[in-house]
Design a protein around this motif. Structure first.
Motif, PDB file in Angstrom:
ATOM      1  N   ASP A  77     -35.494 105.973  77.806  1.00 36.70           N
ATOM      2  CA  ASP A  77     -36.925 105.874  77.492  1.00 36.70           C
ATOM      3  C   ASP A  77     -37.243 106.446  76.105  1.00 36.70           C
ATOM      4  O   ASP A  77     -38.051 105.881  75.360  1.00 36.70           O
ATOM      5  CB  ASP A  77     -37.749 106.609  78.557  1.00 36.70           C
ATOM      6  N   VAL A  78     -36.600 107.562  75.747  1.00 31.08           N
ATOM      7  CA  VAL A  78     -36.857 108.184  74.443  1.00 31.08           C
ATOM      8  C   VAL A  78     -36.382 107.275  73.321  1.00 31.08           C
ATOM      9  O   VAL A  78     -37.104 107.023  72.348  1.00 31.08           O
ATOM     10  CB  VAL A  78     -36.177 109.562  74.361  1.00 31.08           C
ATOM     11  N   GLY A  79     -35.159 106.755  73.445  1.00 27.69           N
ATOM     12  CA  GLY A  79     -34.621 105.891  72.408  1.00 27.69           C
ATOM     13  C   GLY A  79     -35.398 104.589  72.272  1.00 27.69           C
ATOM     14  O   GLY A  79     -35.590 104.082  71.159  1.00 27.69           O
ATOM     15  N   ARG A  80     -35.866 104.049  73.405  1.00 24.63           N
ATOM     16  CA  ARG A  80     -36.628 102.790  73.352  1.00 24.63           C
ATOM     17  C   ARG A  80     -38.019 103.018  72.765  1.00 24.63           C
ATOM     18  O   ARG A  80     -38.537 102.168  72.027  1.00 24.63           O
ATOM     19  CB  ARG A  80     -36.730 102.183  74.755  1.00 24.63           C
ATOM     20  N   ALA A  81     -38.635 104.152  73.102  1.00 20.57           N
ATOM     21  CA  ALA A  81     -39.941 104.464  72.518  1.00 20.57           C
ATOM     22  C   ALA A  81     -39.846 104.568  71.001  1.00 20.57           C
ATOM     23  O   ALA A  81     -40.733 104.107  70.279  1.00 20.57           O
ATOM     24  CB  ALA A  81     -40.480 105.773  73.110  1.00 20.57           C
ATOM     25  N   ALA A  82     -38.746 105.152  70.510  1.00 21.08           N
ATOM     26  CA  ALA A  82     -38.553 105.262  69.068  1.00 21.08           C
ATOM     27  C   ALA A  82     -38.252 103.906  68.446  1.00 21.08           C
ATOM     28  O   ALA A  82     -38.735 103.589  67.353  1.00 21.08           O
ATOM     29  CB  ALA A  82     -37.413 106.241  68.768  1.00 21.08           C
ATOM     30  N   ALA A  83     -37.450 103.096  69.140  1.00 19.39           N
ATOM     31  CA  ALA A  83     -37.049 101.802  68.587  1.00 19.39           C
ATOM     32  C   ALA A  83     -38.213 100.819  68.532  1.00 19.39           C
ATOM     33  O   ALA A  83     -38.351 100.055  67.566  1.00 19.39           O
ATOM     34  CB  ALA A  83     -35.904 101.213  69.400  1.00 19.39           C
ATOM     35  N   GLY A 103     -46.910 106.298  59.166  1.00 19.00           N
ATOM     36  CA  GLY A 103     -47.062 104.944  58.641  1.00 19.00           C
ATOM     37  C   GLY A 103     -46.587 103.951  59.685  1.00 19.00           C
ATOM     38  O   GLY A 103     -47.005 103.993  60.848  1.00 19.00           O
ATOM     39  N   ASN A 104     -45.692 103.069  59.310  1.00 15.40           N
ATOM     40  CA  ASN A 104     -45.150 102.079  60.238  1.00 15.40           C
ATOM     41  C   ASN A 104     -43.826 102.507  60.836  1.00 15.40           C
ATOM     42  O   ASN A 104     -43.161 101.714  61.508  1.00 15.40           O
ATOM     43  CB  ASN A 104     -44.968 100.734  59.515  1.00 15.40           C
ATOM     44  N   THR A 105     -43.432 103.756  60.596  1.00 22.06           N
ATOM     45  CA  THR A 105     -42.125 104.242  61.035  1.00 22.06           C
ATOM     46  C   THR A 105     -42.287 105.317  62.093  1.00 22.06           C
ATOM     47  O   THR A 105     -43.158 106.183  61.991  1.00 22.06           O
ATOM     48  CB  THR A 105     -41.342 104.831  59.853  1.00 22.06           C
ATOM     49  N   VAL A 106     -41.458 105.241  63.135  1.00 16.35           N
ATOM     50  CA  VAL A 106     -41.414 106.291  64.139  1.00 16.35           C
ATOM     51  C   VAL A 106     -40.469 107.377  63.644  1.00 16.35           C
ATOM     52  O   VAL A 106     -39.306 107.105  63.317  1.00 16.35           O
ATOM     53  CB  VAL A 106     -40.930 105.743  65.492  1.00 16.35           C
ATOM     54  N   ILE A 107     -40.960 108.613  63.548  1.00 16.92           N
ATOM     55  CA  ILE A 107     -40.128 109.708  63.050  1.00 16.92           C
ATOM     56  C   ILE A 107     -39.729 110.686  64.155  1.00 16.92           C
ATOM     57  O   ILE A 107     -38.835 111.510  63.961  1.00 16.92           O
ATOM     58  CB  ILE A 107     -40.846 110.480  61.938  1.00 16.92           C
ATOM     59  N   ALA A 108     -40.400 110.590  65.324  1.00 17.76           N
ATOM     60  CA  ALA A 108     -40.091 111.512  66.410  1.00 17.76           C
ATOM     61  C   ALA A 108     -40.641 110.952  67.718  1.00 17.76           C
ATOM     62  O   ALA A 108     -41.388 109.957  67.720  1.00 17.76           O
ATOM     63  CB  ALA A 108     -40.685 112.897  66.135  1.00 17.76           C
ATOM     64  N   VAL A 109     -40.273 111.592  68.809  1.00 17.51           N
ATOM     65  CA  VAL A 109     -40.768 111.216  70.137  1.00 17.51           C
ATOM     66  C   VAL A 109     -41.076 112.491  70.909  1.00 17.51           C
ATOM     67  O   VAL A 109     -40.265 113.434  70.921  1.00 17.51           O
ATOM     68  CB  VAL A 109     -39.730 110.367  70.909  1.00 17.51           C
TER      69      VAL A 109
END
Length: 409
Positions: A77-83, A103-109
């Motif tokens: 779930d963590v990796g998919r939320a980031a992806a 911005g448009n990038t996920v940097i953390a979860v």
């Protein structure tokens, strides 16, 4: 999130929560300590969340780092939320993985859990906090990247210096065991030939005497080359004894202002010997400092202090010579800390380049390559103090930065 801004979601929580957010955001903590602080803030602020983990994207953007093993992007779930950049509620309904966007990038979860079904208001709160945490985590990631690159550069410089010193030692041994021994043997045979040659061969005798003189000159140049590659006394006796030898040689050598009294004091002990490249750097700095005091400062006394501590070595060289204006010396250079004229350590601030002195530039570069620093304190008529601080590899703590510092008192 049901709608509105992060401030809307936090409006009903009171000013105390905002104060805590600001306090954490303004702290000087770095990753992973900052991530732990933010995770604790999430749990304390929510109604029914039992714990929170903050996963931060690594520099390569391929995995998320936290207190446990890294989570590959797209895994769980963590990796998919980031992806995918979307909140993923856990299958048991007792929590969710909430992405932190910059911005448009996920940097953390933010991965949160609750004892029972996760309340919608808590999920809204976590989403709002994720938006507020974005600038903080973004700054922490930049700082982490900068520190990692700095450490990588320092590691590379240390490995390069180690390789350089190993090669210098190899060449020094080869010259000593090869050329130097051959020259010594040649000198012996020339002396034997001189004694054996009949007196009625004056021309032959003169040529042998000339050859023996050239052999002695070549042997002296060979010894100087060996000392330039790596001082043999360092390998034989170590740094403290090498400094003592340097002091004796300087005290017994010629000086413009008469005999020079050089003392050496060593404080503290190390569990392990200093690496060869660190010893060489400190010895060369001392050699340059004492040499310049001897040649240019009209000094009568020079004190060398070598201090060992848990994570660094400090070398202080102080003379009672004429001193110089540090400000004037640096005014000749376009870059603070590097004197373009390469002035002598304890001499006057000449306007031109001084080929007889390695000067501040040489000492500065030696220290900076090892992540250390050089501090020069001087003024005309008072004398000069040079302080070199070099961290011990593997036990590095902050030395106040690697930049050269110069000050005039």
């Amino acid at each position: 999130m049901t709608g509105g801004t992060p401030a809307d979601a936090l409006a009903g929580r009171g000013n105390d929560l905002l104060v805590r957010i600001v306090a954490v955001a303004c702290s000087d903590r770095e990753l992973p300590r900052m991530a732990e602080e933010l995770a604790g803030l999430v749990v304390r602020s929510a109604r029914a969340l039992t714990f929170c983990d903050v996963y931060v994207l690594d520099e390569d953007g391929r995995a998320l780092e936290w207190s446990g093993p890294p989570v590959p992007l797209g895994e769980g779930d963590v990796g998919r939320a980031a992806a995918h950049g979307r909140t993923r509620v856990h299958t048991d309904g007792r929590g969710a993985a909430v992405p932190v966007h910059s911005g448009n990038t996920v940097i953390a979860v933010l991965d949160v859990r609750s004892a029972g079904p996760c309340a919608a208001e808590d999920l809204d709160l976590v989403t709002a906090l994720a938006e507020l945490f974005a600038p903080v985590l973004c700054s922490c990631r930049r700082l982490r990247t900068a520190r990692e690159r700095e450490h990588a550069a320092e590691w590379f410089a240390e490995r390069a210096l180690e390789a350089q010193e190993a090669e210098r030692s190899r060449l020094s041994r080869e010259i000593h065991d090869g050329i130097a021994q051959r020259l010594a043997s040649l000198g012996f045979h020339l002396s034997a030939a001189e004694r054996a040659l009949p007196e009625h061969h004056p021309e032959g005798l003169a040529q042998i005497i000339i050859a023996r003189g050239l052999c002695e000159l070549a042997a002296a140049e060979t010894r100087a080359a060996i000392g330039g590659l790596r001082p043999p006394v360092l390998d034989d006796l170590g740094l403290p004894a090498a400094l003592a030898t340097l002091a004796r040689e300087a005290g017994g050598g010629p000086a413009p202002s008469g005999p020079l009294d050089v003392t050496v004091t060593v404080e503290g002990e190390l569990e392990d010997a200093l690496p060869d490249h660190v010893q060489t750097a400190l010895y060369r700095i001392a050699q340059e400092a004492v040499g310049n005091s001897q040649r240019h400062a009209s000094a009568s006394c020079v004190d060398l202090l070598l201090e060992h501590s848990a994570d660094r070595v400090r070398l202080t060289v102080t003379d009672d010579g004429t001193g110089f204006s540090v400000r004037d010396v640096y005014a000749q250079s376009g870059r603070s800390g590097l004197a373009g004229g390469r002035p002598g350590l304890a001499g006057r601030a000449d306007r031109g380049r001084r080929p007889d002195s390695y000067g501040l530039r040489g000492m500065t570069e030696r220290a900076e390559l090892l992540g250390g620093r050089v501090v020069v304190t001087s003024r005309p008529g008072v004398g000069t103090t040079v302080e070199a601080v070099i961290p011990i590899p593997g036990r590095r703590a902050s030395t106040g930065g690697s930049a050269t510092v110069a000050e005039e008192t």
